[in-house]
Scaffold this motif. Structure first.
Motif, PDB file in Angstrom:
ATOM      1  N   GLU A  18      15.749  -9.373  30.838  1.00  0.00           N
ATOM      2  CA  GLU A  18      16.796  -8.998  30.093  1.00  0.00           C
ATOM      3  C   GLU A  18      16.574  -8.149  28.756  1.00  0.00           C
ATOM      4  OE1 GLU A  18      20.885 -10.032  27.621  1.00  0.00           O
ATOM      5  OE2 GLU A  18      20.084 -11.493  28.977  1.00  0.00           O
ATOM      6  N   LEU A  19      15.599  -8.427  28.121  1.00  0.00           N
ATOM      7  CA  LEU A  19      14.731  -7.867  26.853  1.00  0.00           C
ATOM      8  C   LEU A  19      14.060  -6.426  27.403  1.00  0.00           C
ATOM      9  CD1 LEU A  19      13.896  -7.645  24.006  1.00  0.00           C
ATOM     10  CD2 LEU A  19      11.807  -8.996  24.707  1.00  0.00           C
ATOM     11  N   ILE A  20      13.575  -6.434  28.540  1.00  0.00           N
ATOM     12  CA  ILE A  20      13.040  -5.166  29.102  1.00  0.00           C
ATOM     13  C   ILE A  20      14.222  -4.150  29.447  1.00  0.00           C
ATOM     14  CG2 ILE A  20      11.881  -3.987  31.233  1.00  0.00           C
ATOM     15  CD1 ILE A  20      10.125  -6.785  31.330  1.00  0.00           C
ATOM     16  N   GLU A  21      15.174  -4.736  29.980  1.00  0.00           N
ATOM     17  CA  GLU A  21      16.437  -3.893  30.183  1.00  0.00           C
ATOM     18  C   GLU A  21      17.016  -3.486  28.991  1.00  0.00           C
ATOM     19  OE1 GLU A  21      19.302  -1.859  32.331  1.00  0.00           O
ATOM     20  OE2 GLU A  21      17.467  -2.690  32.984  1.00  0.00           O
ATOM     21  N   THR A  22      17.126  -4.413  27.976  1.00  0.00           N
ATOM     22  CA  THR A  22      17.649  -3.855  26.571  1.00  0.00           C
ATOM     23  C   THR A  22      16.902  -2.674  26.065  1.00  0.00           C
ATOM     24  OG1 THR A  22      18.693  -6.135  26.480  1.00  0.00           O
ATOM     25  CG2 THR A  22      18.364  -4.685  24.282  1.00  0.00           C
ATOM     26  N   VAL A  23      15.643  -2.910  26.117  1.00  0.00           N
ATOM     27  CA  VAL A  23      14.737  -1.979  25.310  1.00  0.00           C
ATOM     28  C   VAL A  23      14.849  -0.614  26.296  1.00  0.00           C
ATOM     29  CG1 VAL A  23      12.194  -1.212  25.043  1.00  0.00           C
ATOM     30  CG2 VAL A  23      12.983  -3.434  24.499  1.00  0.00           C
ATOM     31  N   ARG A  24      14.957  -0.615  27.676  1.00  0.00           N
ATOM     32  CA  ARG A  24      14.972   0.575  28.355  1.00  0.00           C
ATOM     33  C   ARG A  24      16.349   1.249  27.962  1.00  0.00           C
ATOM     34  NH1 ARG A  24      17.937   2.524  32.002  1.00  0.00           N
ATOM     35  NH2 ARG A  24      19.301   0.690  32.192  1.00  0.00           N
ATOM     36  N   ARG A  25      17.530   0.373  27.857  1.00  0.00           N
ATOM     37  CA  ARG A  25      18.748   1.126  27.433  1.00  0.00           C
ATOM     38  C   ARG A  25      18.678   1.862  26.108  1.00  0.00           C
ATOM     39  NH1 ARG A  25      23.326  -2.876  28.140  1.00  0.00           N
ATOM     40  NH2 ARG A  25      24.566  -1.275  27.419  1.00  0.00           N
ATOM     41  N   LEU A  26      18.016   1.079  25.174  1.00  0.00           N
ATOM     42  CA  LEU A  26      17.895   1.681  23.725  1.00  0.00           C
ATOM     43  C   LEU A  26      17.105   3.053  23.894  1.00  0.00           C
ATOM     44  CD1 LEU A  26      17.343  -1.554  21.567  1.00  0.00           C
ATOM     45  CD2 LEU A  26      19.119   0.167  21.213  1.00  0.00           C
ATOM     46  N   GLU A  27      15.860   2.911  24.460  1.00  0.00           N
ATOM     47  CA  GLU A  27      15.166   4.080  24.697  1.00  0.00           C
ATOM     48  C   GLU A  27      15.689   5.256  25.529  1.00  0.00           C
ATOM     49  OE1 GLU A  27      11.612   2.435  26.398  1.00  0.00           O
ATOM     50  OE2 GLU A  27      10.717   2.070  24.621  1.00  0.00           O
ATOM     51  N   GLY A  43      18.327  -7.962  21.514  1.00  0.00           N
ATOM     52  CA  GLY A  43      16.875  -7.562  21.811  1.00  0.00           C
ATOM     53  C   GLY A  43      16.164  -8.572  20.998  1.00  0.00           C
ATOM     54  N   GLU A  44      16.534  -8.729  19.679  1.00  0.00           N
ATOM     55  CA  GLU A  44      15.918  -9.621  18.751  1.00  0.00           C
ATOM     56  C   GLU A  44      15.915 -11.206  19.137  1.00  0.00           C
ATOM     57  OE1 GLU A  44      14.125  -9.217  16.009  1.00  0.00           O
ATOM     58  OE2 GLU A  44      14.102  -7.103  16.446  1.00  0.00           O
TER      59      GLU A  44
END
Length: 81
Positions: A18-27, A43-44
């Motif tokens: 889920e963190l990977i997906e969250t970072v992907r969405r932010l980027e 993400g935090e």
């Protein structure tokens, strides 16, 4: 379900994915400021979950290594006497 309960229920792999997906969405961008802040906060939280899992794994590994080393230290002490 509260955020703390949710976090406790997540496995390391679930939190990491889920963190990977969250970072992907932010980027990727394209989200509003409010959405970006919510993603950042999530993400935090996920990073904290992953960190706790990794710290727990490290503690277990250190304990196992300490148990493994302890018999060797006792044998060395006996040889010195």
């Amino acid at each position: 379900m509260s955020s703390k309960t949710e976090e406790a229920a997540l496995s390391y792999e679930q939190a990491r994915d889920e963190l990977i997906e969250t970072v992907r969405r932010l980027e990727a961008g394209g989200t509003s400021l409010e959405e970006s802040l919510a993603l950042w906060e999530r993400g935090e939280e996920l990073a904290r979950v992953c960190r706790r899992w990794l710290e727990g794994a490290r503690a277990r590994l250190d304990a196992a290594l300490a148990e493994e080393e302890a018999p060797g230290e006792a044998e060395e002490a006996e040889e010195e006497d």
